[in-house]
Design a protein around this motif. Sequence first.
Motif, PDB file in Angstrom:
ATOM      1  N   ALA A  26       0.845  -1.186   0.000  1.00 23.83           N
ATOM      2  CA  ALA A  26       0.000   0.000   0.000  1.00 23.83           C
ATOM      3  C   ALA A  26       0.882   1.237   0.000  1.00 23.83           C
ATOM      4  CB  ALA A  26      -0.908   0.006   1.223  1.00 23.83           C
ATOM      5  N   THR A  27       0.580   2.169  -0.908  1.00 25.54           N
ATOM      6  CA  THR A  27       1.299   3.442  -0.959  1.00 25.54           C
ATOM      7  C   THR A  27       0.305   4.559  -0.668  1.00 25.54           C
ATOM      8  OG1 THR A  27       0.921   3.749  -3.318  1.00 25.54           O
ATOM      9  CG2 THR A  27       2.914   2.570  -2.670  1.00 25.54           C
ATOM     10  N   LYS A  28       0.783   5.621  -0.028  1.00 24.63           N
ATOM     11  CA  LYS A  28      -0.070   6.763   0.295  1.00 24.63           C
ATOM     12  C   LYS A  28       0.440   7.998  -0.434  1.00 24.63           C
ATOM     13  CE  LYS A  28      -1.525   5.099   4.777  1.00 24.63           C
ATOM     14  NZ  LYS A  28      -1.680   5.377   6.197  1.00 24.63           N
ATOM     15  N   ASN A  29      -0.481   8.699  -1.102  1.00 28.81           N
ATOM     16  CA  ASN A  29      -0.151   9.925  -1.812  1.00 28.81           C
ATOM     17  C   ASN A  29      -1.039  11.044  -1.299  1.00 28.81           C
ATOM     18  OD1 ASN A  29       1.664   8.575  -3.549  1.00 28.81           O
ATOM     19  ND2 ASN A  29      -0.062   7.894  -4.797  1.00 28.81           N
ATOM     20  N   GLN A  30      -0.456  12.200  -1.029  1.00 25.74           N
ATOM     21  CA  GLN A  30      -1.238  13.355  -0.618  1.00 25.74           C
ATOM     22  C   GLN A  30      -1.537  14.201  -1.842  1.00 25.74           C
ATOM     23  OE1 GLN A  30       0.934  15.388   2.434  1.00 25.74           O
ATOM     24  NE2 GLN A  30       0.155  14.044   4.027  1.00 25.74           N
ATOM     25  N   ILE A  31      -2.833  14.444  -2.063  1.00 31.61           N
ATOM     26  CA  ILE A  31      -3.252  15.275  -3.188  1.00 31.61           C
ATOM     27  C   ILE A  31      -4.235  16.328  -2.684  1.00 31.61           C
ATOM     28  CG2 ILE A  31      -2.913  13.485  -4.947  1.00 31.61           C
ATOM     29  CD1 ILE A  31      -5.952  13.029  -4.865  1.00 31.61           C
ATOM     30  N   ALA A  32      -4.359  17.418  -3.420  1.00 34.16           N
ATOM     31  CA  ALA A  32      -5.310  18.463  -3.065  1.00 34.16           C
ATOM     32  C   ALA A  32      -6.619  18.222  -3.821  1.00 34.16           C
ATOM     33  CB  ALA A  32      -4.749  19.827  -3.421  1.00 34.16           C
ATOM     34  N   HIS A  33      -7.735  18.387  -3.123  1.00 34.13           N
ATOM     35  CA  HIS A  33      -9.041  18.261  -3.750  1.00 34.13           C
ATOM     36  C   HIS A  33      -9.198  19.362  -4.807  1.00 34.13           C
ATOM     37  CE1 HIS A  33     -13.423  18.337  -4.217  1.00 34.13           C
ATOM     38  NE2 HIS A  33     -13.413  17.108  -3.718  1.00 34.13           N
ATOM     39  N   LYS A  34      -9.754  19.017  -5.963  1.00 31.71           N
ATOM     40  CA  LYS A  34      -9.822  19.960  -7.077  1.00 31.71           C
ATOM     41  C   LYS A  34     -10.655  21.197  -6.753  1.00 31.71           C
ATOM     42  CE  LYS A  34      -9.093  16.585 -10.713  1.00 31.71           C
ATOM     43  NZ  LYS A  34      -9.689  15.901 -11.866  1.00 31.71           N
ATOM     44  N   LYS A  35     -11.756  20.999  -6.055  1.00 33.76           N
ATOM     45  CA  LYS A  35     -12.647  22.126  -5.786  1.00 33.76           C
ATOM     46  C   LYS A  35     -12.333  22.812  -4.457  1.00 33.76           C
ATOM     47  CE  LYS A  35     -17.549  23.287  -5.515  1.00 33.76           C
ATOM     48  NZ  LYS A  35     -18.917  22.759  -5.587  1.00 33.76           N
ATOM     49  N   ASN A  83      -9.581  22.251  -2.341  1.00 30.44           N
ATOM     50  CA  ASN A  83      -8.152  22.353  -2.020  1.00 30.44           C
ATOM     51  C   ASN A  83      -7.779  21.752  -0.673  1.00 30.44           C
ATOM     52  OD1 ASN A  83      -7.284  23.508  -4.401  1.00 30.44           O
ATOM     53  ND2 ASN A  83      -7.847  25.559  -3.719  1.00 30.44           N
ATOM     54  N   LYS A  84      -8.609  20.877  -0.140  1.00 32.66           N
ATOM     55  CA  LYS A  84      -8.260  20.178   1.095  1.00 32.66           C
ATOM     56  C   LYS A  84      -7.320  19.030   0.751  1.00 32.66           C
ATOM     57  CE  LYS A  84     -10.137  17.698   4.986  1.00 32.66           C
ATOM     58  NZ  LYS A  84     -11.303  17.287   5.753  1.00 32.66           N
ATOM     59  N   ILE A  85      -6.338  18.798   1.613  1.00 30.60           N
ATOM     60  CA  ILE A  85      -5.394  17.708   1.393  1.00 30.60           C
ATOM     61  C   ILE A  85      -6.073  16.386   1.708  1.00 30.60           C
ATOM     62  CG2 ILE A  85      -3.206  16.713   2.105  1.00 30.60           C
ATOM     63  CD1 ILE A  85      -2.931  19.285   0.539  1.00 30.60           C
ATOM     64  N   ILE A  86      -6.015  15.458   0.740  1.00 28.01           N
ATOM     65  CA  ILE A  86      -6.606  14.126   0.862  1.00 28.01           C
ATOM     66  C   ILE A  86      -5.488  13.104   0.744  1.00 28.01           C
ATOM     67  CG2 ILE A  86      -8.193  12.470  -0.190  1.00 28.01           C
ATOM     68  CD1 ILE A  86      -9.688  14.874  -1.352  1.00 28.01           C
ATOM     69  N   VAL A  87      -5.536  12.069   1.581  1.00 27.63           N
ATOM     70  CA  VAL A  87      -4.556  10.995   1.494  1.00 27.63           C
ATOM     71  C   VAL A  87      -5.175   9.874   0.666  1.00 27.63           C
ATOM     72  CG1 VAL A  87      -3.189   9.318   2.754  1.00 27.63           C
ATOM     73  CG2 VAL A  87      -3.540  11.587   3.708  1.00 27.63           C
ATOM     74  N   LYS A  88      -4.579   9.596  -0.486  1.00 27.27           N
ATOM     75  CA  LYS A  88      -5.069   8.554  -1.391  1.00 27.27           C
ATOM     76  C   LYS A  88      -4.179   7.325  -1.242  1.00 27.27           C
ATOM     77  CE  LYS A  88      -6.180   7.572  -6.150  1.00 27.27           C
ATOM     78  NZ  LYS A  88      -6.017   7.910  -7.535  1.00 27.27           N
ATOM     79  N   THR A  89      -4.781   6.157  -1.071  1.00 27.61           N
ATOM     80  CA  THR A  89      -4.037   4.912  -0.911  1.00 27.61           C
ATOM     81  C   THR A  89      -4.203   4.051  -2.152  1.00 27.61           C
ATOM     82  OG1 THR A  89      -4.436   4.965   1.464  1.00 27.61           O
ATOM     83  CG2 THR A  89      -3.730   2.879   0.540  1.00 27.61           C
ATOM     84  N   ASN A  90      -3.082   3.555  -2.680  1.00 25.80           N
ATOM     85  CA  ASN A  90      -3.099   2.611  -3.796  1.00 25.80           C
ATOM     86  C   ASN A  90      -2.495   1.297  -3.329  1.00 25.80           C
ATOM     87  OD1 ASN A  90      -4.153   4.420  -5.650  1.00 25.80           O
ATOM     88  ND2 ASN A  90      -2.143   5.173  -6.241  1.00 25.80           N
ATOM     89  N   LYS A  91      -3.073   0.189  -3.781  1.00 23.69           N
ATOM     90  CA  LYS A  91      -2.530  -1.132  -3.472  1.00 23.69           C
ATOM     91  C   LYS A  91      -1.957  -1.738  -4.746  1.00 23.69           C
ATOM     92  CE  LYS A  91      -5.429  -2.648   0.370  1.00 23.69           C
ATOM     93  NZ  LYS A  91      -6.424  -3.664   0.757  1.00 23.69           N
ATOM     94  N   TYR A  92      -0.769  -2.299  -4.616  1.00 22.93           N
ATOM     95  CA  TYR A  92      -0.101  -2.925  -5.750  1.00 22.93           C
ATOM     96  C   TYR A  92       0.252  -4.368  -5.412  1.00 22.93           C
ATOM     97  CZ  TYR A  92       0.609   1.919  -7.242  1.00 22.93           C
ATOM     98  OH  TYR A  92       0.425   3.224  -7.607  1.00 22.93           O
ATOM     99  N   TYR A  93       0.063  -5.265  -6.381  1.00 21.38           N
ATOM    100  CA  TYR A  93       0.523  -6.643  -6.249  1.00 21.38           C
ATOM    101  C   TYR A  93       1.972  -6.678  -6.735  1.00 21.38           C
ATOM    102  CZ  TYR A  93      -4.151  -8.436  -5.309  1.00 21.38           C
ATOM    103  OH  TYR A  93      -5.360  -8.707  -4.732  1.00 21.38           O
ATOM    104  N   VAL A  94       2.868  -7.182  -5.883  1.00 19.30           N
ATOM    105  CA  VAL A  94       4.298  -7.093  -6.144  1.00 19.30           C
ATOM    106  C   VAL A  94       4.907  -8.494  -6.130  1.00 19.30           C
ATOM    107  CG1 VAL A  94       6.474  -6.103  -5.352  1.00 19.30           C
ATOM    108  CG2 VAL A  94       4.345  -4.837  -5.035  1.00 19.30           C
ATOM    109  N   HIS A  95       5.817  -8.742  -7.073  1.00 16.99           N
ATOM    110  CA  HIS A  95       6.520 -10.027  -7.149  1.00 16.99           C
ATOM    111  C   HIS A  95       7.654 -10.039  -6.129  1.00 16.99           C
ATOM    112  CE1 HIS A  95       7.843 -13.758  -8.901  1.00 16.99           C
ATOM    113  NE2 HIS A  95       9.063 -13.276  -9.092  1.00 16.99           N
ATOM    114  N   ASP A  96       7.595 -10.995  -5.183  1.00 18.29           N
ATOM    115  CA  ASP A  96       8.620 -11.168  -4.147  1.00 18.29           C
ATOM    116  C   ASP A  96       9.186 -12.572  -4.336  1.00 18.29           C
ATOM    117  OD1 ASP A  96      10.172 -11.279  -1.886  1.00 18.29           O
ATOM    118  OD2 ASP A  96       8.500 -11.306  -0.480  1.00 18.29           O
TER     119      ASP A  96
END
Length: 76
Positions: free
Chosen positions: A21-30, A32-45
């Motif tokens: 899981a990775t977390k990215n901080q982005i600003a809401h378009k309308k 401008n509040k900071i939102i933390v967006k989480t993405n999940k990736y399947y990774v080869h280990d």
Amino acid sequence: MNKEVWGIVVSNKMNKTIVVATKNQIAHKKYNKIIVKTNKYYVHDNHNICNIGDKVKIQETRPLSKKKRWQLIEKI
């Protein structure tokens, strides 16, 4: 150059695969509040070295399976 991101392992129950899981901080378009967006990736280990809670660096690669498009670079 391939993308590289940092993340935290949230699952290692599959063989040779982890979920990161990775977390990215982005600003809401309308508003401008900071939102933390989480993405999940399947990774080869390849060697099953990661455990839940580990911080890892991953890199984008060719498709390895239906959902797996990332590979493990290093474990911190």
